[in-house]
Every structure is written in C-alpha cells, then in structure tokens.
Motif scaffolding. Structure first.
Motif, mmCIF file in Angstrom:
data_model
loop_
_atom_site.group_PDB
_atom_site.id
_atom_site.type_symbol
_atom_site.label_atom_id
_atom_site.label_comp_id
_atom_site.label_asym_id
_atom_site.label_seq_id
_atom_site.Cartn_x
_atom_site.Cartn_y
_atom_site.Cartn_z
ATOM 1 N N MET A 101 0.843 -1.201 0.000
ATOM 2 C CA MET A 101 0.000 0.000 0.000
ATOM 3 C C MET A 101 0.875 1.246 0.000
ATOM 4 N N SER A 102 0.284 2.340 -0.461
ATOM 5 C CA SER A 102 0.976 3.625 -0.450
ATOM 6 C C SER A 102 -0.038 4.725 -0.156
ATOM 7 N N PRO A 103 0.431 5.878 0.327
ATOM 8 C CA PRO A 103 -0.497 6.952 0.656
ATOM 9 C C PRO A 103 -1.094 7.597 -0.586
ATOM 10 N N THR A 104 -2.193 8.288 -0.386
ATOM 11 C CA THR A 104 -2.811 9.091 -1.438
ATOM 12 C C THR A 104 -2.305 10.517 -1.263
ATOM 13 N N ILE A 105 -1.601 11.031 -2.264
ATOM 14 C CA ILE A 105 -1.089 12.393 -2.241
ATOM 15 C C ILE A 105 -2.157 13.301 -2.841
ATOM 16 N N PHE A 106 -2.450 14.405 -2.154
ATOM 17 C CA PHE A 106 -3.517 15.284 -2.633
ATOM 18 C C PHE A 106 -3.296 16.721 -2.186
ATOM 19 N N LYS A 107 -4.000 17.642 -2.822
ATOM 20 C CA LYS A 107 -4.071 19.052 -2.465
ATOM 21 C C LYS A 107 -5.545 19.425 -2.406
ATOM 22 N N VAL A 108 -5.849 20.489 -1.697
ATOM 23 C CA VAL A 108 -7.216 21.011 -1.685
ATOM 24 C C VAL A 108 -7.223 22.376 -2.360
ATOM 25 N N GLU A 109 -8.362 22.752 -2.883
ATOM 26 C CA GLU A 109 -8.492 24.009 -3.610
ATOM 27 C C GLU A 109 -8.914 25.174 -2.729
ATOM 28 N N GLU A 110 -9.211 24.877 -1.463
ATOM 29 C CA GLU A 110 -9.685 25.912 -0.546
ATOM 30 C C GLU A 110 -9.204 25.581 0.864
ATOM 31 N N THR A 111 -8.713 26.577 1.593
ATOM 32 C CA THR A 111 -8.349 26.387 2.991
ATOM 33 C C THR A 111 -9.625 26.342 3.811
ATOM 34 N N LYS A 112 -9.869 25.205 4.456
ATOM 35 C CA LYS A 112 -11.047 25.025 5.309
ATOM 36 C C LYS A 112 -10.938 23.678 6.006
ATOM 37 N N GLU A 113 -11.945 23.333 6.805
ATOM 38 C CA GLU A 113 -11.972 22.039 7.479
ATOM 39 C C GLU A 113 -12.582 20.992 6.558
ATOM 40 N N TYR A 114 -11.976 19.828 6.542
ATOM 41 C CA TYR A 114 -12.428 18.702 5.729
ATOM 42 C C TYR A 114 -12.567 17.480 6.628
ATOM 43 N N TYR A 115 -13.390 16.528 6.196
ATOM 44 C CA TYR A 115 -13.527 15.254 6.892
ATOM 45 C C TYR A 115 -12.750 14.202 6.108
ATOM 46 N N LEU A 116 -11.666 13.701 6.715
ATOM 47 C CA LEU A 116 -10.846 12.680 6.073
ATOM 48 C C LEU A 116 -11.191 11.310 6.637
ATOM 49 N N CYS A 117 -11.231 10.338 5.765
ATOM 50 C CA CYS A 117 -11.620 8.975 6.104
ATOM 51 C C CYS A 117 -10.613 8.316 7.046
ATOM 52 N N ASN A 118 -11.125 7.641 8.065
ATOM 53 C CA ASN A 118 -10.298 6.846 8.978
ATOM 54 C C ASN A 118 -10.590 5.358 8.888
ATOM 55 N N CYS A 119 -11.699 4.977 8.237
ATOM 56 C CA CYS A 119 -11.998 3.545 8.110
ATOM 57 C C CYS A 119 -11.231 2.946 6.934
ATOM 58 N N LYS A 120 -10.734 3.817 6.046
ATOM 59 C CA LYS A 120 -9.896 3.442 4.897
ATOM 60 C C LYS A 120 -10.665 2.717 3.799
ATOM 61 N N HIS A 121 -11.984 2.783 3.826
ATOM 62 C CA HIS A 121 -12.797 2.118 2.812
ATOM 63 C C HIS A 121 -13.557 3.089 1.907
ATOM 64 N N THR A 122 -13.277 4.384 2.030
ATOM 65 C CA THR A 122 -13.941 5.384 1.207
ATOM 66 C C THR A 122 -13.648 5.165 -0.283
ATOM 67 N N LYS A 123 -14.581 5.532 -1.104
ATOM 68 C CA LYS A 123 -14.379 5.484 -2.560
ATOM 69 C C LYS A 123 -13.882 6.844 -3.065
ATOM 70 N N LYS A 124 -13.850 7.839 -2.158
ATOM 71 C CA LYS A 124 -13.446 9.208 -2.513
ATOM 72 C C LYS A 124 -12.140 9.590 -1.820
ATOM 73 N N HIS A 125 -11.127 8.728 -1.880
ATOM 74 C CA HIS A 125 -9.843 8.991 -1.197
ATOM 75 C C HIS A 125 -9.437 10.436 -1.353
ATOM 76 N N PRO A 126 -9.125 11.133 -0.328
ATOM 77 C CA PRO A 126 -9.021 10.771 1.085
ATOM 78 C C PRO A 126 -10.253 11.156 1.902
ATOM 79 N N PHE A 127 -11.276 11.651 1.239
ATOM 80 C CA PHE A 127 -12.428 12.221 1.932
ATOM 81 C C PHE A 127 -13.452 11.157 2.331
#
Length: 79
Positions: A45-71
């Motif tokens: 496995m390897s991490p998902t590298i990402f950027k966001v388009e807006e500075t704000k609070e986001y909900y990131l997945c902790n169960c690791k089963h999301t289809k919308k990595h990393p959200f």
C-alpha cells in the motif's frame, strides 16, 4: 496486506491549507492518522497524495474504505 487496517469508524475533521501537498494514510497503520507517517513501508500500500483548492476544514476517512480517497463518503456506516 490486502485490506487496510480500520483506524476508527469516524472521520477526522482537519483543517487543510490550499495548495499544500498532503499524504493521506491508506493502510491504517500510521500513528499520525489520518495522515501518513511512512508506516506502510513493507506493505503493498501507499499513501494518497492530494491538495485542496480551498483552505477550510475537511472530513478525512479513517476507516480506509472510502471510494473518494481521502475524503469520507460514509463507508464507515457499512462496516
């Protein structure tokens, strides 16, 4: 490791900064959840590298089963 370790069944609310690179932990082994600390070394496995388009609070997945990595997409409610 074929399936990620479930860190917890709730997302993390985290403030992310616009334009900054982040590495989301996809294996569930990181001690810095929900972000990667390199604990995936030695797994397939390897991490998902990402950027966001807006500075704000986001909900990131902790169960690791999301289809919308990393959200979070609510997949934790089905585990």
């Amino acid at each position: 490791m074929k399936l990620p370790k479930i860190h917890q069944k709730e997302p993390s609310k985290i403030e992310l900064k616009k334009g900054k690179n982040y590495a989301w932990c996809s294996c569930g082994l990181s001690k810095r959840q929900p972000l990667c600390d390199g604990s995936h070394q030695g797994t397939d496995m390897s991490p998902t590298i990402f950027k966001v388009e807006e500075t704000k609070e986001y909900y990131l997945c902790n169960c690791k089963h999301t289809k919308k990595h990393p959200f979070c997409d609510g997949s934790h409610s089905k585990i």
